[in-house]
Design an enzyme around this catalytic site. Sequence first.
Site, PDB file in Angstrom:
ATOM      1  N   THR A 222       0.827  -1.213   0.000  1.00 46.78           N
ATOM      2  CA  THR A 222       0.000   0.000   0.000  1.00 46.78           C
ATOM      3  C   THR A 222       0.855   1.255   0.000  1.00 46.78           C
ATOM      4  O   THR A 222       0.351   2.348   0.245  1.00 46.78           O
ATOM      5  CB  THR A 222      -0.933  -0.001   1.219  1.00 46.78           C
ATOM      6  OG1 THR A 222      -0.154  -0.161   2.423  1.00 46.78           O
ATOM      7  CG2 THR A 222      -1.938  -1.134   1.124  1.00 46.78           C
TER       8      THR A 222
ATOM      9  N   HIS B 215       8.817   2.058   4.301  1.00 41.45           N
ATOM     10  CA  HIS B 215       9.205   3.203   5.114  1.00 41.45           C
ATOM     11  C   HIS B 215      10.078   2.747   6.284  1.00 41.45           C
ATOM     12  O   HIS B 215      10.296   1.541   6.490  1.00 41.45           O
ATOM     13  CB  HIS B 215       7.973   3.969   5.603  1.00 41.45           C
ATOM     14  CG  HIS B 215       7.071   3.153   6.481  1.00 41.45           C
ATOM     15  ND1 HIS B 215       6.969   3.329   7.835  1.00 41.45           N
ATOM     16  CD2 HIS B 215       6.227   2.140   6.181  1.00 41.45           C
ATOM     17  CE1 HIS B 215       6.100   2.474   8.343  1.00 41.45           C
ATOM     18  NE2 HIS B 215       5.635   1.741   7.358  1.00 41.45           N
TER      19      HIS B 215
ATOM     20  N   SER C 124       4.577   6.908   9.120  1.00 43.55           N
ATOM     21  CA  SER C 124       3.679   6.304   8.143  1.00 43.55           C
ATOM     22  C   SER C 124       4.383   6.027   6.840  1.00 43.55           C
ATOM     23  O   SER C 124       5.265   6.771   6.426  1.00 43.55           O
ATOM     24  CB  SER C 124       2.487   7.235   7.897  1.00 43.55           C
ATOM     25  OG  SER C 124       1.724   6.797   6.792  1.00 43.55           O
ATOM     26  N   LYS C 125       3.960   4.942   6.162  1.00 45.89           N
ATOM     27  CA  LYS C 125       4.503   4.623   4.839  1.00 45.89           C
ATOM     28  C   LYS C 125       4.082   5.666   3.819  1.00 45.89           C
ATOM     29  O   LYS C 125       4.618   5.714   2.727  1.00 45.89           O
ATOM     30  CB  LYS C 125       4.050   3.236   4.401  1.00 45.89           C
ATOM     31  CG  LYS C 125       2.577   3.112   4.127  1.00 45.89           C
ATOM     32  CD  LYS C 125       2.218   1.721   3.663  1.00 45.89           C
ATOM     33  CE  LYS C 125       2.331   0.707   4.762  1.00 45.89           C
ATOM     34  NZ  LYS C 125       1.920  -0.641   4.358  1.00 45.89           N
ATOM     35  N   ARG C 126       3.129   6.512   4.173  1.00 47.05           N
ATOM     36  CA  ARG C 126       2.701   7.555   3.254  1.00 47.05           C
ATOM     37  C   ARG C 126       3.579   8.794   3.349  1.00 47.05           C
ATOM     38  O   ARG C 126       3.409   9.737   2.597  1.00 47.05           O
ATOM     39  CB  ARG C 126       1.236   7.908   3.519  1.00 47.05           C
ATOM     40  CG  ARG C 126       0.304   6.736   3.220  1.00 47.05           C
ATOM     41  CD  ARG C 126      -1.122   7.009   3.659  1.00 47.05           C
ATOM     42  NE  ARG C 126      -1.967   5.851   3.403  1.00 47.05           N
ATOM     43  CZ  ARG C 126      -2.084   4.823   4.222  1.00 47.05           C
ATOM     44  NH1 ARG C 126      -1.405   4.804   5.341  1.00 47.05           N
ATOM     45  NH2 ARG C 126      -2.872   3.800   3.920  1.00 47.05           N
TER      46      ARG C 126
END
Length: 455
Positions: free
Chosen positions: A12, A16, A247-249
């Site tokens: 998704t 990270h 967050s990976k975002r």
Amino acid sequence: MKVRVRFAPSPTGFLHLGGARTALFNFLFAKSQKGDFILRIEDTDVTRQFEGATEEIISSLRWLGLKWDEGPDIGGKYGPYRQSQRLNFYWEKLEELKRKGAVYACFCSSKKISSFSPEEGAIKSYPCGCSSLDQTEVARLSSKFSPAWRFKVPKGRIKWNDLIKGTIEVEASYFGDFVVMKSNGQPTFHFAVVVDDALMKITHVIRGEDHLTNTIFHLLLYQALELSPPEFAHLPLLVDEKGNKLSKREKSLSIRELRESGFIPEAILNYLALTGWSAGIEKKEVFTLDEMVSLFSLKRVGKASSIFDYSRLKWLNREHLSRIGADRARELLSFFEKTSWQKIIDHPRFNRFFDLVKENLPTLKEIESFAQSFLFEKIVFSQEQMDLIKSEQSQRILWELTNMVELEKEFNRKAVENLVINIRRLSSEMGKPARFVFHLLRLVLTGRDDGPPLV
């Protein structure tokens, strides 16, 4: 029993720092116990997948040097290693739960069900009257709609010993019934992870403490399926200055972004290991991966969250860069795609050049600016630098320095050492600090305000 652990990212987003840290701790534990490290891609939630994320995660892990023993690219005894290719296993286990009466058909709206995101740590219990439907009504509704399947959470307490958090005991029924199979035929995170960990013979599940509550659901499923659960170890989180989970975002904290910024795997792994784990050696902060494997123990993992410290990561990056050789630098530089980097790598003086400048590199990308003056003699001055060079005082000093150089018949190390002595004398005679004269000399030779010792 041989230790088997897994890192199971969902595609998704890019890998990270928080995810890389989980992968690292799994790797260190497995290798310290002479066990296996497995990579599994949890890609059943197609609505949240990020295009190219799986390939990027695998590429980032490989770049970091965390080699897996089984995985989607190399196979293994317990494959396949992508959940999207394992649907038959989940349906087999669902049929078993049906036979045991442990699940019931749920006809609640898909919107309500899909908003349940346990992989993000959210625990929500929705009112659901589907458990009281009789078989006739279930058959009637099933002819019109594909049901999801909910697990009946029994009353009673769930207790386990977490290898990091200690003994944990909670009332299971507090959390309510939860979905194990969605109406679209895809398993939920809870169900898929339990089935996969059981079939892949995972002995230890090492993951972030944001999954701590999820363990309750997983233990209930192990119990219902009459499977032996693995041991659990929940790592303290890596958080930002506000205490929020990384967050990976956050693109700036992805492994890809750090790689492109000039950070190297040795430094990133060293930094991540020391966020939450102690090596047990005083006044030593720089470790190789092999050293971390030999020293690793879950007993020395702390319980408190660690705040991401960019300055410490950068310091470790400088330390590791100063320790690597030219061949390793050339290998790492090959990940940069610009053609200008290839010119640097292929330069016949690269090895000598890298040995000269590596102690002055905060990141690998700084090599490019050093190379312009050291390898290609392309020196560009800023306006501020030009103003300094063109000042009357600087011109006078540079004139004297030019005369000194021209008096030397051979320009070798001894001649340079003599020049240093003469420059100090000149500085004194002109009433200028020696550091000013040496800075001016460095500037006109390299176009830089810093760099290796002038000698």
